[in-house]
Design a protein around this motif. Structure first.
Motif, PDB file in Angstrom:
ATOM      1  N   TRP A 175      58.991  28.171  39.503  1.00 20.05           N
ATOM      2  CA  TRP A 175      59.140  26.739  39.248  1.00 20.05           C
ATOM      3  C   TRP A 175      60.090  26.480  38.079  1.00 20.05           C
ATOM      4  CZ3 TRP A 175      57.939  23.411  35.180  1.00 20.05           C
ATOM      5  CH2 TRP A 175      57.944  22.055  35.493  1.00 20.05           C
ATOM      6  N   LEU A 176      59.964  27.271  37.018  1.00 21.01           N
ATOM      7  CA  LEU A 176      60.842  27.103  35.865  1.00 21.01           C
ATOM      8  C   LEU A 176      62.300  27.378  36.238  1.00 21.01           C
ATOM      9  CD1 LEU A 176      58.700  28.757  33.039  1.00 21.01           C
ATOM     10  CD2 LEU A 176      59.319  26.331  33.234  1.00 21.01           C
ATOM     11  N   GLY A 177      62.521  28.407  37.068  1.00 25.95           N
ATOM     12  CA  GLY A 177      63.883  28.708  37.498  1.00 25.95           C
ATOM     13  C   GLY A 177      64.488  27.583  38.313  1.00 25.95           C
ATOM     14  N   ALA A 178      63.687  27.027  39.236  1.00 23.88           N
ATOM     15  CA  ALA A 178      64.171  25.905  40.044  1.00 23.88           C
ATOM     16  C   ALA A 178      64.448  24.681  39.171  1.00 23.88           C
ATOM     17  CB  ALA A 178      63.147  25.569  41.129  1.00 23.88           C
ATOM     18  N   LEU A 179      63.551  24.417  38.227  1.00 25.25           N
ATOM     19  CA  LEU A 179      63.745  23.280  37.324  1.00 25.25           C
ATOM     20  C   LEU A 179      65.005  23.448  36.493  1.00 25.25           C
ATOM     21  CD1 LEU A 179      62.635  20.668  36.048  1.00 25.25           C
ATOM     22  CD2 LEU A 179      61.375  22.099  34.430  1.00 25.25           C
ATOM     23  N   GLY A 232      68.049  22.832  38.649  1.00 24.82           N
ATOM     24  CA  GLY A 232      68.198  21.407  38.924  1.00 24.82           C
ATOM     25  C   GLY A 232      68.740  20.651  37.728  1.00 24.82           C
ATOM     26  N   ARG A 233      68.233  20.978  36.544  1.00 27.71           N
ATOM     27  CA  ARG A 233      68.714  20.320  35.330  1.00 27.71           C
ATOM     28  C   ARG A 233      70.175  20.676  35.052  1.00 27.71           C
ATOM     29  NH1 ARG A 233      66.916  16.038  34.768  1.00 27.71           N
ATOM     30  NH2 ARG A 233      67.960  16.017  32.732  1.00 27.71           N
ATOM     31  N   ILE A 258      78.925  25.223  45.371  1.00 23.56           N
ATOM     32  CA  ILE A 258      79.294  26.630  45.265  1.00 23.56           C
ATOM     33  C   ILE A 258      79.209  27.102  43.820  1.00 23.56           C
ATOM     34  CG2 ILE A 258      81.238  28.228  45.539  1.00 23.56           C
ATOM     35  CD1 ILE A 258      81.927  26.724  48.112  1.00 23.56           C
ATOM     36  N   ALA A 259      79.520  26.208  42.867  1.00 20.41           N
ATOM     37  CA  ALA A 259      79.382  26.582  41.461  1.00 20.41           C
ATOM     38  C   ALA A 259      77.929  26.922  41.131  1.00 20.41           C
ATOM     39  CB  ALA A 259      79.877  25.449  40.565  1.00 20.41           C
ATOM     40  N   LEU A 260      76.993  26.114  41.632  1.00 14.81           N
ATOM     41  CA  LEU A 260      75.582  26.398  41.407  1.00 14.81           C
ATOM     42  C   LEU A 260      75.172  27.708  42.071  1.00 14.81           C
ATOM     43  CD1 LEU A 260      73.935  22.877  41.834  1.00 14.81           C
ATOM     44  CD2 LEU A 260      74.234  24.171  39.718  1.00 14.81           C
TER      45      LEU A 260
END
Length: 263
Positions: free
Chosen positions: A83-87, A90-91, A121-123
């Motif tokens: 969850w922390l990685g996804a957050l 996203g941020r 693609i950068a993300l």
């Protein structure tokens, strides 16, 4: 044991360099047309899903259990790390959008981040690079247990898994019109962060046993966020160029087989 530490760092460099092989494989096939672009993006999504689950989430859970955590504690810890990685990912996307909108980035960067495809693609590249750090740590720390055969097996296993990851990076960059050499070099560069992860792991070997599962889960969350929020919606919008589902399943199956057989 300085000898084992240096060997672990060198091995993590070797494993990371395998992403360059994947980049070369894509570069050799030339620039893709619209249909092939969609298939390559689908393949990249499949690779990321399998890597997140089999290379990151399951090992993170096993390491937490091995460290003495209960079944529920390990599950909750991995969920929190994912969850922390996804957050965080996203941020990062919102932060980049905000900087670009306010003109706080160089003109070329701001223009690129203002285009959905370039931002996506950068993300993806950030997520792949981030996930290579704990992989490098896993290689480096595997040489610290006194059994070199475990270290070599880990190195070759992660190295072979890095080939389709390099292919995924190069494929997405090729869809933006990057040259063959630039695609191959960029794929190689994402893997060359692994010796950094290896060096950090051997430098704090006593702490890594507790930190590494969280790093693995964090990287998995970042990768899954990019797939769900950026890559899959794009392939659905490009359905006129052919469904990317078969390519996604192929990427997932290939990465799953490599992870399971080389574990």
């Amino acid at each position: 044991m300085p000898g084992a530490a240096l060997l672990g760092i060198a091995a993590s460099l070797f494993a990371g360099a395998f992403t360059g092989i994947g980049g070369l494989l894509v570069a050799a096939s030339g620039a893709p047309d619209a249909r092939r672009q969609n298939l390559l993006i689908g393949f990249a999504a499949g690779v990321m899903i399998a890597a997140a689950v089999f290379s990151l989430i399951l090992p993170a859970f096993a390491q937490m259990r091995g460290g003495g955590a209960s079944l529920a504690g390990a599950a909750l810890g991995v969920i929190a790390a994912v969850w922390l990685g996804a957050l965080a990912m996203g941020r990062l996307g919102h932060w980049a959008d905000g900087l670009a909108a306010r003109g706080r980035l160089p003109e070329r960067w701001g223009a690129a981040l203002g285009i959905a495809q370039e931002r996506r693609i950068a993300l993806f590249i950030v997520a792949i690079t981030l996930h290579n750090l704990p992989e490098g740590a896993a290689v480096g720390i595997s040489f610290m247990g006194g059994d070199p055969s475990l270290g070599w097996a880990t190195m070759f296993g992660i190295g072979l898994q890095n080939i389709p990851e390099g292919m995924a990076v190069a494929a997405l960059l090729a869809s933006l019109g990057w040259s063959r050499s630039a695609c191959a070099l960029a794929a190689l560069a994402t893997g060359l962060v692994e010796p950094l992860g290896g060096a950090l792991a051997v430098a704090v070997a006593g702490l890594s046993a507790a930190v590494l599962p969280w790093a693995l889960g964090f990287a998995a969350g970042a990768m899954l966020f990019v797939v769900v929020a950026e890559i899959l919606p794009h392939t659905r919008r490009q359905i006129a160029h052919g469904s990317a589902t078969p390519a996604l399943m192929a990427g997932l199956a290939l990465m799953m087989v490599l992870d399971v057989t080389l574990a």
